[in-house]
Write a protein that holds these residues in place. Structure first.
Motif, short mmCIF file in Angstrom:
data_model
loop_
_atom_site.label_atom_id
_atom_site.label_comp_id
_atom_site.label_asym_id
_atom_site.label_seq_id
_atom_site.Cartn_x
_atom_site.Cartn_y
_atom_site.Cartn_z
N GLU A 148 0.83 -1.21 0.00
CA GLU A 148 0.00 0.00 0.00
C GLU A 148 0.87 1.25 0.00
O GLU A 148 0.55 2.24 -0.67
N LEU A 149 1.96 1.23 0.76
CA LEU A 149 2.89 2.36 0.75
C LEU A 149 3.45 2.58 -0.65
O LEU A 149 3.47 3.70 -1.16
N CYS A 150 3.91 1.49 -1.27
CA CYS A 150 4.53 1.61 -2.59
C CYS A 150 3.52 2.06 -3.65
O CYS A 150 3.90 2.75 -4.61
N ALA A 151 2.27 1.68 -3.48
CA ALA A 151 1.24 2.10 -4.43
C ALA A 151 1.00 3.61 -4.35
O ALA A 151 0.63 4.25 -5.34
N ARG A 152 1.20 4.18 -3.16
CA ARG A 152 1.01 5.62 -2.96
C ARG A 152 2.25 6.41 -3.37
O ARG A 152 2.17 7.40 -4.07
N HIS A 153 3.41 5.96 -2.87
CA HIS A 153 4.67 6.61 -3.23
C HIS A 153 5.78 5.62 -2.87
O HIS A 153 6.05 5.40 -1.69
N ARG A 154 6.40 5.05 -3.89
CA ARG A 154 7.41 4.02 -3.64
C ARG A 154 8.65 4.65 -3.00
O ARG A 154 9.27 5.54 -3.58
N PRO A 155 9.04 4.18 -1.80
CA PRO A 155 10.27 4.70 -1.21
C PRO A 155 11.48 4.18 -1.97
O PRO A 155 11.39 3.12 -2.61
N PRO A 156 12.60 4.87 -1.90
CA PRO A 156 13.78 4.40 -2.62
C PRO A 156 14.37 3.12 -2.06
O PRO A 156 15.09 2.41 -2.77
N ALA A 157 14.06 2.79 -0.79
CA ALA A 157 14.69 1.63 -0.17
C ALA A 157 13.80 1.04 0.91
O ALA A 157 13.04 1.74 1.57
N LEU A 158 13.92 -0.29 1.07
CA LEU A 158 13.26 -1.03 2.14
C LEU A 158 14.32 -1.80 2.91
O LEU A 158 15.25 -2.35 2.31
N LEU A 159 14.17 -1.85 4.23
CA LEU A 159 15.16 -2.54 5.05
C LEU A 159 14.49 -3.55 5.97
O LEU A 159 13.53 -3.22 6.68
N LEU A 160 14.98 -4.78 5.97
CA LEU A 160 14.50 -5.83 6.85
C LEU A 160 15.23 -5.74 8.19
O LEU A 160 16.47 -5.77 8.23
N GLU A 161 14.47 -5.63 9.27
CA GLU A 161 15.05 -5.60 10.62
C GLU A 161 14.85 -6.97 11.28
O GLU A 161 13.76 -7.52 11.28
N ARG A 162 15.92 -7.46 11.89
CA ARG A 162 15.84 -8.68 12.69
C ARG A 162 16.83 -8.53 13.83
O ARG A 162 18.01 -8.28 13.60
N ASP A 163 16.35 -8.69 15.07
CA ASP A 163 17.21 -8.43 16.23
C ASP A 163 17.27 -9.60 17.20
O ASP A 163 17.58 -9.42 18.38
N GLY A 164 16.99 -10.79 16.73
CA GLY A 164 17.06 -11.95 17.60
C GLY A 164 16.23 -13.08 17.03
O GLY A 164 15.50 -12.92 16.06
N ASN A 165 16.37 -14.27 17.65
CA ASN A 165 15.65 -15.45 17.19
C ASN A 165 15.87 -15.65 15.69
O ASN A 165 14.93 -15.84 14.93
N TYR A 166 17.13 -15.57 15.29
CA TYR A 166 17.46 -15.58 13.87
C TYR A 166 17.10 -16.92 13.24
O TYR A 166 17.49 -17.97 13.74
#
Length: 272
Positions: free
Chosen positions: A231-249
């Protein structure tokens, strides 16, 4: 706009080997406070920089929303990490983490008051005066709203961005968590934010507990959060997306699948 492009991942020592093996990785984000400024960068980050992977320092301890002036030594550290990593951008949170000399150990939400707007803008200005690069501000996940709120979230954030000239780090997992916990529609916020100011977006997993949705960064990204990225990208695609993971890898295959899903929903090149 200055900043990262493509699909990135939060760099953590526990997954440094996995990150190093991603062939198409354009950028990583590193917790700024974890990077010492007295010596060289960690070897793994240096290797990433040498192959052209951009690094975005992400601060978690400035307390930009505190009533007290931001600690200049912390700003100096963030600025030094930006120099060490040759960063084009740094990011921090619209939150407070300390008051009266006490450390909360957590990113705490602000009352959405005009007084809070003024405090945030003053501290952002203090930081901007020393930082060598632009700053992107991230709204945090909140389990509660303050009783003295004067503004809704969209108006609160937009006023801060307008007054500071800062960019926006939009955490879609936080947008989802806040809307779910408030019983609100997350699309209402997306429709009212200045999405052209988004430098990049965070995406992460969470979990339900005791009737609240917690932004844990230790669970897989859910389908509703991925749909919200769409939905965000349909409105205005950001230049970058970042996956966050901080445990339980999870196993490497699961992390690769999450990165592939982000690339697909965002219409961005695969990195795996």
């Amino acid at each position: 706009m200055t900043g990262p492009v493509g699909v990135g991942i939060g760099w953590r020592p526990e997954i440094a080997g996995f990150v190093a093996g991603l062939p198409g990785l354009p950028f990583v984000e590193v917790i700024a406070e974890s990077v010492p400024t007295a010596g060289p960068l960690p070897t793994e980050l240096t290797a990433l920089r040498e192959r052209g992977v951009a690094v975005v320092p992400h601060g978690v301890r400035l307390s930009l929303g505190g009533a007290e002036p931001v600690d200049p030594t912390r700003v100096t550290h963030l600025a030094a990490v930006a120099e060490l990593t040759d960063a084009a951008l740094v990011s921090e949170h619209i939150a407070f983490v300390r008051a009266g000399g006490l450390e909360a150990g957590h990113l705490l939400p602000l009352p959405r008051s005009r007084e809070a707007v003024t405090a945030v803008c003053a501290n952002v200005a203090r930081a901007q005066a020393e930082l060598p690069v632009p700053v992107a501000l991230e709204p945090v996940a909140a389990l509660f709203d303050w009783p003295d709120d004067e503004l809704d979230e969209a108006a609160f954030l937009t006023e801060i961005l307008d007054r500071t000239g800062a960019l926006l780090l939009l955490d879609i997992a936080n947008v989802y968590a806040n809307a779910r916990n408030r019983g609100a529609d997350p699309l209402d916020l997306l429709d009212r934010l200045p999405l052209e100011r988004v430098a990049y977006a965070h995406v992460a997993g969470g979990a339900e507990q005791d009737g609240y949705y917690h932004d844990t960064h230790t669970s897989p990204v859910s389908r509703p959060v991925l749909d919200l990225v769409g939905e965000l990208c349909a409105r205005h695609r950001p230049p970058a997306l970042l996956l966050e993971r901080d445990g339980n890898y999870p196993p490497a295959a699961a992390l690769r699948a999450e990165l592939d899903a982000l690339a697909a929903v965002g219409g961005l090149p695969v990195v795996t």
